[in-house]
Scaffold this motif. Structure first.
Motif, PDB file in Angstrom:
ATOM      1  N   ASN A 145       5.735   7.001  -6.028  1.00 16.49           N
ATOM      2  CA  ASN A 145       5.386   7.464  -7.372  1.00 16.49           C
ATOM      3  C   ASN A 145       5.690   6.422  -8.445  1.00 16.49           C
ATOM      4  N   ASP A 177       0.836  -1.204   0.000  1.00 14.85           N
ATOM      5  CA  ASP A 177       0.000   0.000   0.000  1.00 14.85           C
ATOM      6  C   ASP A 177       0.872   1.256   0.000  1.00 14.85           C
ATOM      7  N   PRO A 178       1.086   1.876  -1.168  1.00 16.46           N
ATOM      8  CA  PRO A 178       1.936   3.074  -1.260  1.00 16.46           C
ATOM      9  C   PRO A 178       1.480   4.227  -0.365  1.00 16.46           C
ATOM     10  N   GLN A 179       0.181   4.306  -0.086  1.00 20.15           N
ATOM     11  CA  GLN A 179      -0.294   5.402   0.761  1.00 20.15           C
ATOM     12  C   GLN A 179       0.360   5.345   2.142  1.00 20.15           C
ATOM     13  N   LYS A 182       1.215   9.262  -8.794  1.00 21.02           N
ATOM     14  CA  LYS A 182       0.048   9.729  -8.034  1.00 21.02           C
ATOM     15  C   LYS A 182       0.425  10.796  -7.004  1.00 21.02           C
ATOM     16  N   TYR A 183       1.635  10.707  -6.463  1.00 20.29           N
ATOM     17  CA  TYR A 183       2.041  11.631  -5.393  1.00 20.29           C
ATOM     18  C   TYR A 183       3.096  12.627  -5.887  1.00 20.29           C
ATOM     19  N   THR A 207       2.831   3.975  -8.344  1.00 23.56           N
ATOM     20  CA  THR A 207       1.483   4.474  -8.667  1.00 23.56           C
ATOM     21  C   THR A 207       1.458   5.339  -9.922  1.00 23.56           C
ATOM     22  N   HIS A 208       2.540   5.315 -10.688  1.00 22.45           N
ATOM     23  CA  HIS A 208       2.627   6.118 -11.917  1.00 22.45           C
ATOM     24  C   HIS A 208       2.424   7.612 -11.637  1.00 22.45           C
TER      25      HIS A 208
END
Length: 356
Positions: A335, A295-297, A341-342, A338-339
């Protein structure tokens, strides 16, 4: 539950357990959610009063069921926990939903006393850890509602409820039902963190993070002591980060602004820095415990808290550079996964580093 109750009245050999009373009370309480959500004619005050009366009757019945159960099972921590949940559900659904900023019926509603009763009844139940966490989440949600009371329209329009610069402070009358609760938010958040830490002490993290994929298919992960570990840790991280906001703001103001006093709210720049560093470090500790390699978050949670930590260190110090570097590595990793996202968070960090 009604059928079991009738059977017990007809057949004395049918015994009703503490869990029965708890389930019955929870079911009665949950019915209020559907009643509140019913569509009606909002222009008809009579319709609103009728709906509020029905909701109140459900809550009264739920609390009565808790009392009946408690009379038979005086030491039941489950029944106390359920009573706490019913009270925490009642405050927003039956009362806050009908309040305005100008309400002055505080003495009549006694919402502060109701909240204190919910706290007094709260129990950490080892056999019902998921319910325990649910009640603490409800307490957190209630504090958030009280803290942002009067700003509902701005928040509904997409304004971040945490953006204090854009939300004008609303002063409630001492007669307002939420006045005392709002003035005791800090100690209520302290209580919440304390209870969550006690709950967390009963949980255990994954035995081997490298084998989590295999573990997820097994029965072991059904154990709430394992499944709740990360969610509770993440909530603690969020609460410690929230607690660090005031001393962090005081430190920033006293350190970088012109024409400021020597202290704000009893804090000098040094004391504010020490307090904020301690709280932010605690937040990072729990965010790291909540880290999930899938979970990257959760990586970004650590990164953002680490950026906050870096902002608290002395300008261009080795500790600050180390914090920013760690955060940058975590954001790059997130990033890639998630390509981008952040990307905005990473760009802000890099901009601030370059300006420094």
């Amino acid at each position: 539950c009604d059928r079991l109750l009738r059977n017990s009245a007809e057949d004395k050999s049918v015994e009703l357990s503490a869990e029965f009373h708890a389930i019955y009370a929870l079911a009665l309480s949950e019915l209020t959610i559907f009643k509140v959500g019913e569509e009606g004619d909002e222009e008809e005050e009579q319709d609103a009063k009728k709906k509020s009366k029905i909701v109140g009757e459900f809550f009264d019945s739920a609390l009565e069921r808790c009392e009946i159960g408690a009379s038979q099972f005086k030491e039941s921590p489950l029944l106390k926990l359920v009573r706490s949940k019913v009270l925490l559900q009642r405050i927003p659904l039956q009362y806050i939903s009908n309040l305005t900023v100008s309400s002055t019926n505080g003495k009549k509603l006694k919402l502060h006393e109701m909240l204190e009763s919910a706290k007094a009844n709260f129990q950490i139940c080892g056999e019902y850890l998921e319910l325990t966490f649910e009640v603490l989440q409800m307490f957190d949600d209630l504090l958030d509602i009280v803290e942002n009371f009067g700003h509902e329209d701005e928040i509904d329009e997409g304004l971040d409820s945490d953006d204090e610069d854009d939300l004008k402070e609303i002063e409630l009358s001492p007669k307002h039902p939420l006045y005392q609760i709002q003035n005791q938010l800090e100690e209520n958040y302290d209580w919440l963190r304390s209870q969550l830490e006690s709950l967390f002490a009963q949980l255990t993290g994954p035995s081997n993070p490298e084998e989590e994929d295999e573990e997820e298919e097994g029965a072991a992960t059904k154990d709430p002591r394992v499944t709740l570990y990360r969610p509770v840790a993440r909530k603690l991280g969020q609460l410690y980060l929230k607690a660090s906001e005031e001393p962090s703001q005081v430190f920033t103001t006293l350190t970088y602004d012109d024409d400021v006093p020597e202290e704000i709210n009893g804090l000098t720049a040094k004391k504010a820095q020490e307090a904020a560093l301690k709280l932010t470090s605690e937040a990072i500790k729990y965010f790291e415990k909540a880290n999930d390699r899938n979970d990257p978050q959760t990586w970004v949670d650590v990164a953002e808290a680490t950026i906050d930590l870096g902002n608290l260190y002395d300008y261009q110090s080795a500790q600050q550079e180390e914090s920013y570097q760690k955060a940058e590595e975590l954001l790059n990793k997130a990033n890639r996964a998630t390509h981008g996202k952040y990307k905005d968070i990473l760009d802000n960090l890099l901009t601030n580093k370059n300006e420094a």
